[in-house]
Design a protein around this motif. Structure first.
Motif, mmCIF file in Angstrom:
data_model
loop_
_atom_site.group_PDB
_atom_site.id
_atom_site.type_symbol
_atom_site.label_atom_id
_atom_site.label_comp_id
_atom_site.label_asym_id
_atom_site.label_seq_id
_atom_site.Cartn_x
_atom_site.Cartn_y
_atom_site.Cartn_z
ATOM 1 N N THR A 104 6.990 -4.607 -26.150
ATOM 2 C CA THR A 104 6.356 -3.724 -25.180
ATOM 3 C C THR A 104 4.940 -4.203 -24.886
ATOM 4 N N SER A 105 4.270 -3.497 -23.976
ATOM 5 C CA SER A 105 2.927 -3.887 -23.552
ATOM 6 C C SER A 105 1.867 -3.256 -24.437
ATOM 7 N N PRO A 134 0.266 -8.489 -23.565
ATOM 8 C CA PRO A 134 -0.442 -7.910 -22.411
ATOM 9 C C PRO A 134 0.494 -7.562 -21.258
ATOM 10 N N TRP A 135 1.380 -8.511 -20.922
ATOM 11 C CA TRP A 135 2.331 -8.318 -19.820
ATOM 12 C C TRP A 135 3.673 -8.908 -20.228
ATOM 13 N N ILE A 136 4.742 -8.249 -19.782
ATOM 14 C CA ILE A 136 6.082 -8.752 -20.096
ATOM 15 C C ILE A 136 6.652 -9.394 -18.839
ATOM 16 N N ASN A 149 9.227 -1.720 -20.634
ATOM 17 C CA ASN A 149 8.369 -2.346 -19.636
ATOM 18 C C ASN A 149 8.109 -1.401 -18.483
#
Length: 304
Positions: A104-105, A134-136, A149
């Motif tokens: 997850t973020s 940080p980002w998926i 997400n």
């Protein structure tokens, strides 16, 4: 018996050489891939042919072609090796982790998941390994059991479930809300908000609701005199709001706990979009049932 075991080991080696030779339709190229000489490859093929009493290859116009028997064996060996490869992949996956793996973020992990981590582990009946990024952009589908997400656009190709709808409203510390004359929980547009110091999340601005968009959707307009301060990290933005530095746009599922604890107050109308925070579960995982149970409990834990 030892001689039989030795013969079987030789046959297994020969079959692996045959798989490469059949794939390339060339003893020479098979030797190059395997680091063997062309005569050694031929010898391995002859071992299989002598054991089975059939021809596996024929030459037509200097081209190596599988016979009917060779084609049948090639398909069987390729299928068998693919099963072995899949089994090895799963074993490597099992070796790499000790529990269910959830990706997850940072924002969701710190804003919602970590306060409930212990309870989720109890539900799972095992440790949950967290991968927090940080980002998926490219989910690790070869190792993950669950991917959580924001606004997932079917990145994984896995079954998905909508968790939390995107609901956004202004939040401020109780002291700042009192100073500005903002009424806690008020769903009317406060005049004081148009001139307040506004905290904005400006990482990937096209993906998230901005202050200008929030005012516009409510039929109002931000005053040019208001100050807007940008943050590239959402948790830093919320921490600044907690310390009374300004008014932030809060995502409900990330600030609801802080509001219940009276550390932040809602101080303006909410906008509900059509977007959701999405959970994707790996259908190939041996923990798929546990993952599904966790997702259902996450829905239960969240009170709108």
């Amino acid at each position: 018996m030892p001689s039989l075991k030795l013969a079987n080991r030789h046959l297994l080696t020969a079959l692996s050489v045959f798989e490469v030779a059949a794939r390339h339709a060339s003893f020479t190229r098979a030797g190059e891939e395997l680091g063997l000489s062309q005569p050694t490859v031929s010898q391995h093929i002859a071992t299989i042919e002598n054991r089975l009493g059939v021809r596996l290859f024929e030459r037509h116009h200097n081209k190596l072609v599988l016979t009917v028997a060779g084609t049948s064996l090639s398909q069987a060996v390729s299928l068998g090796f693919s099963h072995v490869d899949e089994a090895l992949r799963k074993l490597r996956l099992h070796e790499r982790r000790s529990g269910l793996k959830l990706v997850t973020s940072i924002s969701f992990a710190y804003g919602w998941l970590l306060p409930r981590y212990g309870e989720l582990c109890e539900i799972a009946g095992e440790q949950i390994d967290l991968v927090i990024v940080p980002w998926i952009d490219e989910p690790p589908t070869d190792t993950a059991d669950i991917v959580l997400n924001w606004r997932s656009r079917n990145q994984t190709g896995w079954p998905t479930a909508d968790l939390f709808r995107e609901v956004i409203y202004p939040v401020a510390s109780p002291a700042l809300a009192t100073e500005l004359g903002l009424v806690s929980g008020d769903d009317t547009m406060p005049d004081a908000l148009t001139g307040a110091k506004l905290l904005s999340y400006d990482e990937r601005p096209n993906e998230f609701l901005s202050w200008d968009q929030w005012f516009f959707q409510l039929g109002s307009e931000r005053q040019s005199s208001s100050t807007e301060i940008g943050f590239s990290n959402y948790q830093a933005l919320i921490q600044s709001a907690l310390h009374g530095f300004g008014v932030a746009l809060g995502w409900h599922h990330l600030v609801a706990d802080l509001i219940r604890e009276q550390r932040l107050v809602k101080c303006g109308p909410a906008i509900a979009t059509s977007d959701y925070f999405v959970a994707a579960t790996n259908p190939q995982s041996d923990r798929s049932q546990t993952a599904a149970a966790i997702i259902e409990d996450m829905k239960r834990m969240f009170v709108a």
